[in-house]
Design a protein around this motif. Structure first.
Motif, mmCIF file in Angstrom:
data_model
loop_
_atom_site.group_PDB
_atom_site.id
_atom_site.type_symbol
_atom_site.label_atom_id
_atom_site.label_comp_id
_atom_site.label_asym_id
_atom_site.label_seq_id
_atom_site.Cartn_x
_atom_site.Cartn_y
_atom_site.Cartn_z
ATOM 1 N N UNK A 498 0.943 -1.330 0.262
ATOM 2 C CA UNK A 498 -0.045 -0.052 0.012
ATOM 3 C C UNK A 498 0.876 1.234 -0.070
ATOM 4 N N UNK A 499 0.717 2.232 -1.067
ATOM 5 C CA UNK A 499 1.352 3.394 -1.188
ATOM 6 C C UNK A 499 0.339 4.543 -0.920
ATOM 7 N N UNK A 500 0.700 5.130 0.135
ATOM 8 C CA UNK A 500 -0.032 6.340 0.644
ATOM 9 C C UNK A 500 0.595 7.842 0.223
ATOM 10 N N UNK A 501 0.370 7.909 -1.038
ATOM 11 C CA UNK A 501 1.155 9.302 -1.492
ATOM 12 C C UNK A 501 2.857 9.057 -1.354
ATOM 13 N N UNK A 502 3.213 7.865 -1.827
ATOM 14 C CA UNK A 502 4.574 7.434 -1.333
ATOM 15 C C UNK A 502 5.571 8.129 -2.067
ATOM 16 N N UNK A 517 10.972 2.065 -10.931
ATOM 17 C CA UNK A 517 11.659 1.061 -10.124
ATOM 18 C C UNK A 517 10.630 0.250 -9.299
ATOM 19 N N UNK A 518 9.405 0.952 -8.826
ATOM 20 C CA UNK A 518 8.383 0.440 -8.211
ATOM 21 C C UNK A 518 7.620 -0.576 -8.832
ATOM 22 N N UNK A 519 7.826 -0.159 -10.226
ATOM 23 C CA UNK A 519 6.918 -1.202 -11.057
ATOM 24 C C UNK A 519 7.714 -2.503 -11.250
ATOM 25 N N UNK A 520 8.971 -2.417 -10.898
ATOM 26 C CA UNK A 520 9.569 -3.900 -11.016
ATOM 27 C C UNK A 520 9.582 -4.465 -9.593
ATOM 28 N N UNK A 521 9.642 -3.847 -8.693
ATOM 29 C CA UNK A 521 9.781 -4.314 -7.317
ATOM 30 C C UNK A 521 8.161 -4.869 -6.925
ATOM 31 N N UNK A 522 7.120 -4.292 -7.655
ATOM 32 C CA UNK A 522 5.916 -4.868 -6.942
ATOM 33 C C UNK A 522 5.127 -5.859 -8.087
ATOM 34 N N UNK A 523 5.949 -6.244 -8.687
ATOM 35 C CA UNK A 523 5.381 -6.861 -9.887
ATOM 36 C C UNK A 523 4.888 -8.244 -9.283
ATOM 37 N N UNK A 524 3.573 -8.635 -9.718
ATOM 38 C CA UNK A 524 3.005 -9.782 -9.191
ATOM 39 C C UNK A 524 2.342 -9.671 -7.587
ATOM 40 N N UNK A 525 2.734 -8.396 -7.045
ATOM 41 C CA UNK A 525 1.874 -8.199 -5.887
ATOM 42 C C UNK A 525 0.545 -7.548 -6.146
ATOM 43 N N UNK A 526 -0.250 -7.539 -4.870
ATOM 44 C CA UNK A 526 -1.330 -6.973 -4.770
ATOM 45 C C UNK A 526 -1.119 -5.489 -4.338
ATOM 46 N N UNK A 527 -1.351 -4.436 -5.152
ATOM 47 C CA UNK A 527 -0.747 -3.151 -4.902
ATOM 48 C C UNK A 527 -2.135 -2.046 -4.871
ATOM 49 N N UNK A 528 -2.137 -1.401 -3.954
ATOM 50 C CA UNK A 528 -3.072 -0.181 -3.557
ATOM 51 C C UNK A 528 -2.259 1.331 -3.672
ATOM 52 N N UNK A 529 -2.439 2.127 -4.525
ATOM 53 C CA UNK A 529 -1.639 3.481 -4.360
ATOM 54 C C UNK A 529 -2.682 4.401 -4.140
ATOM 55 N N UNK A 530 -2.467 5.245 -3.255
ATOM 56 C CA UNK A 530 -3.333 6.500 -2.709
ATOM 57 C C UNK A 530 -2.538 7.635 -3.532
#
Length: 581
Positions: A498-502, A517-530
């Motif tokens: 979960x990214x809250x205005x990260x 970089x984040x796109x590579x690191x969170x690949x395959x994960x369930x992601x929520x971005x605020x």
């Protein structure tokens, strides 16, 4: 239900240290009894002198016995304190550990609603204040109560009339002390409250010094700060002033046993009903009797402290925890489903609901975004999913399993939460990143820093990865703190992120690199971005538009441009701010 006495409750909390404390009490009692011996010997010596005994050896034996009694008192007193302090410091450690283990089990609201200065005062200062009651009150007060009892019994054996006379001043002195004691606990509790307010003001003043200087509010802020300190001092002054007279009376009257013993004893002696030796022995022992009781009275403050501090400790240890199962769950996937969730931070009739009947579904391994006006409930929803609070209305399921059935520790391990104001510890950059996985090697830390795009700026710091971040990360810029927080979260490698205005503090030049970089690191994960920068989430699988605690609409970026007027206006405002591009 009958209210439990503070001393009894303290004894229960000290269950693991009972053996040491009992030994300490036994040694203290024997020490006090040893301390009575010189008084008894002195009485015997005076009796011998009164009776005209001229055998020098009798006096020498008496002096040796008195010296041995004093030696026994000194040695056993020292041993008693040594044993009691060892048990006490272990108890204080246990209490602090219990409270620190309790905090993560409470809802985030319970923890954050209490100023950090108050937590510090309770866990550090108030627990520390139990040192004297436990290490001294339990053994010494017990001994100082047993001692007078033994003296009284001995006096009764000698002459019951003189025994009663030696007690005449004691009830009067204790009467004035009892008046003080009626309000002492309440007064001490008040002192703790004003002390907590002072500590909170100090912490706020020190923590907000940058804002104070930036807006030139030094005078007004210092006035608020000094008011709390003066209020604390004034409280103690008024309290001591209110009890000074009664305390002086009590301590003046209590030791005046001779006012009754001397005249009455002389009359008994003159009438022949009391021999001179017993008369002199009673005079000597009455000094010892009042002295021990005066020593016991010195623990009045400790008794009041015990009641207040134990009450505060119990309030924390008994605070309602987040209710979760204890046995670990096996997840096959990490999709997230909210079913008719409503939530308010407070409880009771006056509670204001923040989230209203929200239902949404997030697919496993998908990229999702929460957008909407500030204060609409985006961060609250994210924190509910992360397990920072439990929902009372509706349910949250992860991988098809109700979140309340997931052990709290496992739930925390399943989610990495990166906010725009992540806290950094006053440790090295390396250790701050390693907080994401304490078993990570230095190579692991540096590897994830490179993947997160923060290796280069860390290397350029004065001491590289060994640079101290400062309390809260104050030695770093906002963007640097965020990038380190992202690296820490990525090292955790949780399946839900979960990214809250990260990336709020990251400059535009580095934001593109960070997003890649984040796109590579969170690949395959369930992601929520605020996100407030809508351009960063246009590629999301699903965007939820949240307004006033409700889901106004959801869909892809293109779908929302077609069907959500709120999203359309937000997008137009965003591209307009970027120059209409």
């Amino acid at each position: 239900m009958k209210k439990q006495s503070p001393i009894k409750r303290l004894w229960e909390l000290a269950a693991s240290q009972h053996a040491g404390l009992k030994l300490s009490v036994s040694l203290a009692v024997l020490g006090v009894l040893g301390g009575i011996v010189p008084y008894v010997v002195a009485g015997q010596v005076l009796t011998n002198l009164f009776n005209g005994v001229t055998d020098f050896s009798a006096y020498m034996k008496a002096c040796v016995v008195g010296l041995l009694g004093y030696a026994v008192k000194s040695v056993l007193y020292s041993l008693s304190l040594s044993v009691s302090h060892k048990a006490t410091f272990e108890l204080l450690q246990e209490l602090r550990e219990k409270m620190l283990h309790k905090l993560p089990k409470l809802s985030l609201g319970k923890v954050t609603a209490t100023p950090s200065g108050e937590w510090k005062q309770l866990i550090v200062d108030q627990v520390e204040s139990l040192e004297r009651p436990v290490a001294h009150l339990i053994p010494e007060m017990t001994a100082n109560m047993v001692g007078p009892l033994c003296i009284l019994i001995y006096l009764i054996v000698l002459d019951w009339r003189m025994a009663l006379l030696s007690l005449v001043s004691i009830p009067i002195g204790m009467f004035f002390m009892s008046i003080i004691m009626k309000s002492y606990g309440k007064q001490y509790a008040g002192s703790v409250q004003v002390g907590a307010q002072m500590n909170a003001a100090i912490a706020e003043y020190a923590g907000g010094i940058e804002v104070i200087k930036a807006f030139n509010q030094g005078e007004s802020s210092y006035h608020k700060f000094s008011e709390k300190i003066l209020a604390n001092a004034q409280y103690y002054y008024d309290w001591m002033k209110s009890v000074q007279f009664l305390m002086s009376l009590s301590k003046s009257i209590l030791p005046t046993t001779l006012l009754a013993v001397l005249p009455a004893g002389y009359l008994f002696y003159q009438s022949g009903s009391l021999d001179g030796g017993t008369f002199l022995t009673t005079v000597i022992l009455s000094f010892s009797l009042s002295g021990l009781l005066m020593a016991a009275m010195n623990f009045v403050d400790s008794l009041a402290r015990v009641g207040t501090v134990v009450g505060q400790i119990d309030a924390l240890l008994a605070a309602e925890e987040q209710q979760h199962e204890k046995h670990p769950i096996s997840f096959n996937k990490h999709d997230i489903v909210l079913d008719h969730v409503s939530f308010s931070y407070e409880s009771g009739e006056d509670a204001k609901e923040i989230i209203h009947d929200v239902s949404l579904s997030i697919k496993d391994g998908s990229f999702n975004a929460f957008v909407g006006p500030s204060g609409g409930g985006k961060s609250t929803l994210a924190k509910l999913i992360a397990g920072y609070w439990d929902v009372e209305k509706g349910s949250i399921a992860i991988g098809g399993i109700n979140a309340k059935k997931v052990p709290l520790e496992q739930l925390y391990n399943s989610v990495s939460f990166v906010s725009q104001d992540n806290f950094l510890f006053n440790e090295s950059i390396r250790n701050n990143i390693r907080m994401g996985c304490l078993s990570a090697t230095d190579e692991d830390v540096e590897h994830i820093a490179k993947l997160s795009g923060c290796h280069d700026f860390i290397e350029n710091l004065e001491n590289g990865y060994d640079t101290i971040a400062g309390e809260g990360g104050t030695h770093l810029s906002g963007g640097e703190r965020q990038r380190i927080s992202i690296a820490r979260a990525m090292l955790k490698n949780a399946p839900i992120v979960i990214f809250d205005e990260a990336t709020a503090y990251i400059d535009p030049e580095n934001e593109v690199l960070m997003q890649q970089a984040l796109g590579q690191l969170v690949a395959g994960k369930t992601v929520i971005a605020i996100a407030h920068r809508l351009s960063t989430i246009t590629g999301a699988d699903q965007i939820f538009v949240i307004e006033e605690g409700k889901i106004e609409n959801h869909g892809t970026h293109q779908e929302l441009l077609e069907k959500s007027k709120l999203y359309q206006s937000m997008w137009l405002a965003h591209v307009g701010a970027k120059g209409g591009k």
